[in-house]
Every structure is written in C-alpha cells, then in structure tokens.
Design a protein around this motif. Structure first.
Motif, PDB file in Angstrom:
ATOM      1  N   ALA A   1       0.817  -1.205   0.000  1.00 22.73           N
ATOM      2  CA  ALA A   1       0.000   0.000   0.000  1.00 22.73           C
ATOM      3  C   ALA A   1       0.855   1.261   0.000  1.00 22.73           C
ATOM      4  N   SER A   2       2.080   1.173   0.516  1.00 19.49           N
ATOM      5  CA  SER A   2       2.952   2.341   0.571  1.00 19.49           C
ATOM      6  C   SER A   2       3.458   2.761  -0.804  1.00 19.49           C
ATOM      7  N   ASN A   3       3.247   1.935  -1.821  1.00 17.85           N
ATOM      8  CA  ASN A   3       3.630   2.324  -3.190  1.00 17.85           C
ATOM      9  C   ASN A   3       2.675   3.357  -3.784  1.00 17.85           C
ATOM     10  N   PHE A   4       1.513   3.545  -3.146  1.00 21.27           N
ATOM     11  CA  PHE A   4       0.474   4.409  -3.695  1.00 21.27           C
ATOM     12  C   PHE A   4       0.277   5.651  -2.828  1.00 21.27           C
ATOM     13  N   LYS A   5      -0.329   6.669  -3.418  1.00 25.70           N
ATOM     14  CA  LYS A   5      -0.589   7.914  -2.693  1.00 25.70           C
ATOM     15  C   LYS A   5      -1.941   8.474  -3.128  1.00 25.70           C
ATOM     16  N   LEU A   6      -2.785   8.817  -2.169  1.00 28.26           N
ATOM     17  CA  LEU A   6      -4.083   9.426  -2.434  1.00 28.26           C
ATOM     18  C   LEU A   6      -3.951  10.940  -2.393  1.00 28.26           C
ATOM     19  N   VAL A   7      -4.377  11.605  -3.481  1.00 28.34           N
ATOM     20  CA  VAL A   7      -4.327  13.064  -3.549  1.00 28.34           C
ATOM     21  C   VAL A   7      -5.675  13.582  -4.044  1.00 28.34           C
ATOM     22  N   ALA A   8      -5.848  14.885  -4.022  1.00 30.11           N
ATOM     23  CA  ALA A   8      -7.063  15.508  -4.547  1.00 30.11           C
ATOM     24  C   ALA A   8      -6.681  16.758  -5.315  1.00 30.11           C
ATOM     25  N   SER A   9      -7.406  16.996  -6.399  1.00 32.43           N
ATOM     26  CA  SER A   9      -7.153  18.187  -7.210  1.00 32.43           C
ATOM     27  C   SER A   9      -8.461  18.612  -7.873  1.00 32.43           C
ATOM     28  N   ASP A  10      -8.507  19.840  -8.343  1.00 31.04           N
ATOM     29  CA  ASP A  10      -9.680  20.321  -9.065  1.00 31.04           C
ATOM     30  C   ASP A  10      -9.629  19.827 -10.508  1.00 31.04           C
ATOM     31  N   THR A  11     -10.758  19.405 -11.047  1.00 28.70           N
ATOM     32  CA  THR A  11     -10.797  19.036 -12.457  1.00 28.70           C
ATOM     33  C   THR A  11     -10.736  20.305 -13.305  1.00 28.70           C
TER      34      THR A  11
ATOM     35  N   GLN B   1     -12.362  22.087 -22.561  1.00 26.64           N
ATOM     36  CA  GLN B   1     -12.127  22.771 -23.816  1.00 26.64           C
ATOM     37  C   GLN B   1     -13.003  22.129 -24.886  1.00 26.64           C
ATOM     38  N   ASP B   2     -13.108  22.773 -26.045  1.00 28.57           N
ATOM     39  CA  ASP B   2     -13.893  22.199 -27.139  1.00 28.57           C
ATOM     40  C   ASP B   2     -13.367  20.809 -27.489  1.00 28.57           C
ATOM     41  N   GLY B   3     -14.303  19.863 -27.680  1.00 23.69           N
ATOM     42  CA  GLY B   3     -13.932  18.493 -28.020  1.00 23.69           C
ATOM     43  C   GLY B   3     -13.677  17.598 -26.823  1.00 23.69           C
ATOM     44  N   GLN B   4     -13.862  18.124 -25.625  1.00 21.22           N
ATOM     45  CA  GLN B   4     -13.632  17.332 -24.421  1.00 21.22           C
ATOM     46  C   GLN B   4     -14.938  16.995 -23.719  1.00 21.22           C
ATOM     47  N   VAL B   5     -14.911  15.909 -22.939  1.00 16.20           N
ATOM     48  CA  VAL B   5     -16.042  15.545 -22.089  1.00 16.20           C
ATOM     49  C   VAL B   5     -15.520  15.241 -20.686  1.00 16.20           C
ATOM     50  N   LEU B   6     -16.375  15.448 -19.721  1.00 16.23           N
ATOM     51  CA  LEU B   6     -16.056  15.135 -18.327  1.00 16.23           C
ATOM     52  C   LEU B   6     -16.842  13.896 -17.933  1.00 16.23           C
ATOM     53  N   VAL B   7     -16.118  12.873 -17.489  1.00 17.99           N
ATOM     54  CA  VAL B   7     -16.727  11.600 -17.112  1.00 17.99           C
ATOM     55  C   VAL B   7     -16.616  11.419 -15.608  1.00 17.99           C
ATOM     56  N   ARG B   8     -17.729  11.114 -14.981  1.00 15.79           N
ATOM     57  CA  ARG B   8     -17.705  10.691 -13.578  1.00 15.79           C
ATOM     58  C   ARG B   8     -17.645   9.176 -13.558  1.00 15.79           C
ATOM     59  N   HIS B   9     -16.584   8.644 -12.972  1.00 19.31           N
ATOM     60  CA  HIS B   9     -16.399   7.197 -12.962  1.00 19.31           C
ATOM     61  C   HIS B   9     -17.311   6.544 -11.924  1.00 19.31           C
TER      62      HIS B   9
ATOM     63  N   GLN C   1      -9.152   7.316 -10.501  1.00 15.58           N
ATOM     64  CA  GLN C   1      -9.586   8.626 -10.053  1.00 15.58           C
ATOM     65  C   GLN C   1     -11.098   8.702 -10.210  1.00 15.58           C
ATOM     66  N   GLU C   2     -11.688   9.712  -9.564  1.00 17.04           N
ATOM     67  CA  GLU C   2     -13.145   9.822  -9.558  1.00 17.04           C
ATOM     68  C   GLU C   2     -13.697  10.435 -10.845  1.00 17.04           C
ATOM     69  N   TYR C   3     -12.907  11.276 -11.494  1.00 14.48           N
ATOM     70  CA  TYR C   3     -13.335  11.938 -12.725  1.00 14.48           C
ATOM     71  C   TYR C   3     -12.191  11.897 -13.735  1.00 14.48           C
ATOM     72  N   SER C   4     -12.542  11.971 -15.008  1.00 12.92           N
ATOM     73  CA  SER C   4     -11.514  12.151 -16.033  1.00 12.92           C
ATOM     74  C   SER C   4     -12.027  13.096 -17.105  1.00 12.92           C
ATOM     75  N   VAL C   5     -11.109  13.903 -17.628  1.00  8.64           N
ATOM     76  CA  VAL C   5     -11.381  14.764 -18.775  1.00  8.64           C
ATOM     77  C   VAL C   5     -10.825  14.059 -19.999  1.00  8.64           C
ATOM     78  N   VAL C   6     -11.694  13.821 -20.984  1.00  4.00           N
ATOM     79  CA  VAL C   6     -11.328  12.987 -22.127  1.00  4.00           C
ATOM     80  C   VAL C   6     -11.425  13.798 -23.412  1.00  4.00           C
ATOM     81  N   ASN C   7     -10.393  13.703 -24.233  1.00  3.81           N
ATOM     82  CA  ASN C   7     -10.445  14.270 -25.580  1.00  3.81           C
ATOM     83  C   ASN C   7     -11.215  13.297 -26.466  1.00  3.81           C
ATOM     84  N   ALA C   8     -12.471  13.606 -26.713  1.00  4.46           N
ATOM     85  CA  ALA C   8     -13.379  12.644 -27.338  1.00  4.46           C
ATOM     86  C   ALA C   8     -12.999  12.301 -28.767  1.00  4.46           C
ATOM     87  N   ALA C   9     -12.268  13.183 -29.439  1.00  2.35           N
ATOM     88  CA  ALA C   9     -11.907  12.932 -30.830  1.00  2.35           C
ATOM     89  C   ALA C   9     -10.777  11.918 -30.969  1.00  2.35           C
TER      90      ALA C   9
END
Length: 338
Positions: free
Chosen positions: A19-29, A33-41, A99-107
C-alpha cells in the motif's frame, strides 16, 4: 468543477507490492475545452497486468509513470460535454485510471466508447463484456482454436477471464477444467460457471500433486490450455498435454514480483509439437467487435453470470488491488465510486 480524488503511483515496489507504493491526492478538475467531455467514474477496473507495469522494466508496454494517476479501465457517465458525439447522461467505458473523474479528448480514437446498459449492467463492461472477456475470447478462438470434444484447461478459473473462457468454451462443445484456489471457488466454478471439473491448487500445491489431479480431471489429456499463472501449474499442465496441443499465454502472475519462472520440461514443447503463443489483447483490436457481440449475448441470455468483487470508494483501491494479486477476490475485482 468537481474536486477529484486520485491514486498515484508514488514509488516502485521492491519485491511484493504494498500500500505504501500508492498515494491518495485531490485536485480540481480543469475546465473543459472544445472536443472534451467530463466523465464521472462509477467503477474502476483492477487487473493483474497492472502489477507488471508498476516495475521499471522492459515489457510490452511502458512502465506506469511515477507521480501520475494509476492507469486502468473505467466505466461511468458523461456529466459535461463539449463534443457533439457525447451527451450528458451517456454511459461510457474508457481508460480513465484510478480517479473519480476524467477529462477525455473525445476525438482521440479509442479513448471513450458509449455502451448500452439496458441488457448488460455497466460494471460488466469492465469484465465479461470488456477487456477480460475479449482476452478469453482471443486466447480460446484464435490460439487454442478448439473443436467439439476437446479438453481445455484454464488457470485463475473463477476470475474475469476464466469465467468468460468457460462460457465460450462450453458453447463450443469442449470439456472445460478450471484451476482455482479454495473449495468455495471450485464449487462456484462447477455449480455456477458450468466447468466440468475444478482443481484446487491449494490442495494440489506442487507439480506431482497437480499432475495427478489433472490426470483425473482430464483422462483424455489436455488439448488446449489458457495460462494466467505460470510456475509449477504450467509444468504440471505440460506433462498432461496431448500431441499438437495449444497454449495461449496470457499472464504469469506467479512471476509478477520479479522472480524468474523456469520451465521444468521445455523439451515437451518439441516432443508433443505444442504451440505456445503469448498475446496482448490490445494488439488485436480487429477482433473486439465480434468478441464483444458474443460475450454480450452470453451475459444478456444468462449463460454467463460472472461474479464481481466490489470495493467501495477510491481509497480502497490499493488494498483491493493487493488482494487481487493474492487471489482474495472472487470474480472480477472492481472499485465502485458511485
């Protein structure tokens, strides 16, 4: 924009992962931009191959970068879109990582795929009707290529790949024998996944014992073997392979900590004219539509009802992953976020 919790690979394992190989962090999504979508996992996929990518060593794919989100498959819902191909509310699968969310370049090709959840639950698109299912399909259909009446064996039999393999092989008229850990998993294999027999590797814990168990379960020998484990189990299978047998080499989880895995009887490859072929399913995208169509039908019809082990919350991902590597999961290992 929502706050996004993420699991990073903080440092590389020395021997066994921890478990020490991993680290939990938080950041703002970031703003879209045009052509992107926000996915809630809704779900994260945990898979054995991830362990190999934690090492900084030569492999079929680049190592997981340090200090970045752990890579992996995801299933979720579009909650904001600036691309006309995706609408808010679409259910999608992608490679969004831990992660809880991802920003995806849909194209970008292959980054996001809409899925139909009317017949197949969303979570199964990370298992039976996703990468693990297609992995089972490719190894069986393209490498083992069985005919009705053949005997085929699969290790890690009750996992996401093994359970799909059983359904696909039974549909082709094969005798299907599994290898799994513990009486509960073996009972599940025969009673719910319709294996003809299942061998408990915890009882048959060395090559001679496993060889005898395979002899009893496969009286006519073994025509095809789907390998997920390696080590002594592969040695025992080799001793029971028929002439012109085929081995689909998918994984060697027994060696993921870096220890060498010598083969005890390599001469049998020659003597029995065995074909052994390693494969990476992402290199065979041309078969995915055919494979997913068959797998989806098997799930929708109830012929394939795979179990899932579901951990709750992003913080649970590291321990769930470590448990997967030790066989603590029962079926496909997921993390549920929604």
């Amino acid at each position: 924009m929502p706050r996004n919790q993420q699991i990073l690979l903080d440092n590389r394992p020395q021997g066994q992962a921890s478990a020490s190989n991993f680290k939990l962090v938080a950041s703002d999504t970031p703003a879209l931009q045009d052509g992107q979508v926000l996915v809630r996992h809704h779900y994260l996929s945990l898979d054995p191959y991830m362990r190999g990518r934690m090492n900084d060593s030569k492999s079929y794919a680049a190592p997981q970068p340090l200090g970045e989100v752990m890579q992996g498959g995801t299933a979720g819902e579009v909650i904001e879109s600036r691309d006309p191909r995706f609408a808010v509310g679409d259910k999608v699968v992608g490679f969004g990582g831990w992660q809880e969310y991802s920003v995806v370049n849909a194209a970008q090709p292959g980054t996001l795929k809409k899925v139909d959840t009317t017949q197949v639950p969303l979570s199964h698109y990370l298992g039976a009707v996703g990468m693990p299912g297609v992995t089972a399909w490719y190894g069986l259909v393209k490498i083992i290529a069985p005919k009705a009446g053949d005997t085929v064996v699969v290790s890690a039999a009750t996992g996401a790949v093994g359970s799909a393999f059983a359904a696909l092989a039974k549909a082709r008229g094969c005798r299907v024998v599994g290898i799994a850990g513990g009486p509960d998993k073996c009972r599940y294999a025969t009673e719910e996944l319709h294996f003809d027999a299942c061998i408990d590797y915890r009882v048959h814990a060395d090559t001679p014992a496993m060889t005898q168990a395979l002899k009893a379960a496969c009286p006519d020998g073994i025509d095809g073997y789907f390998e997920n484990v390696g080590g002594y189990i592969l040695d025992a299978v080799m001793l029971r392979m028929n002439a012109f047998g085929r081995i689909a080499l998918c994984g060697m989880i027994a060696g993921y900590d870096g220890a060498p895995l010598p083969m005890a009887h390599p001469a049998l490859l020659l003597l029995n004219r065995i074909k052994m072929e390693g494969f990476i399913v992402s290199e065979h995208m041309e078969v995915w539509p055919e494979a997913l169509a068959e797998l989806g039908q098997l799930v929708a019809s109830g012929q394939l009802s795979p179990r899932q082990s579901i951990a709750q919350g992003i913080a649970a991902a590291p321990e769930a992953f470590l448990g997967l590597l030790k066989g603590k999961n029962f079926g496909k290992q997921l993390v549920q976020l929604v």
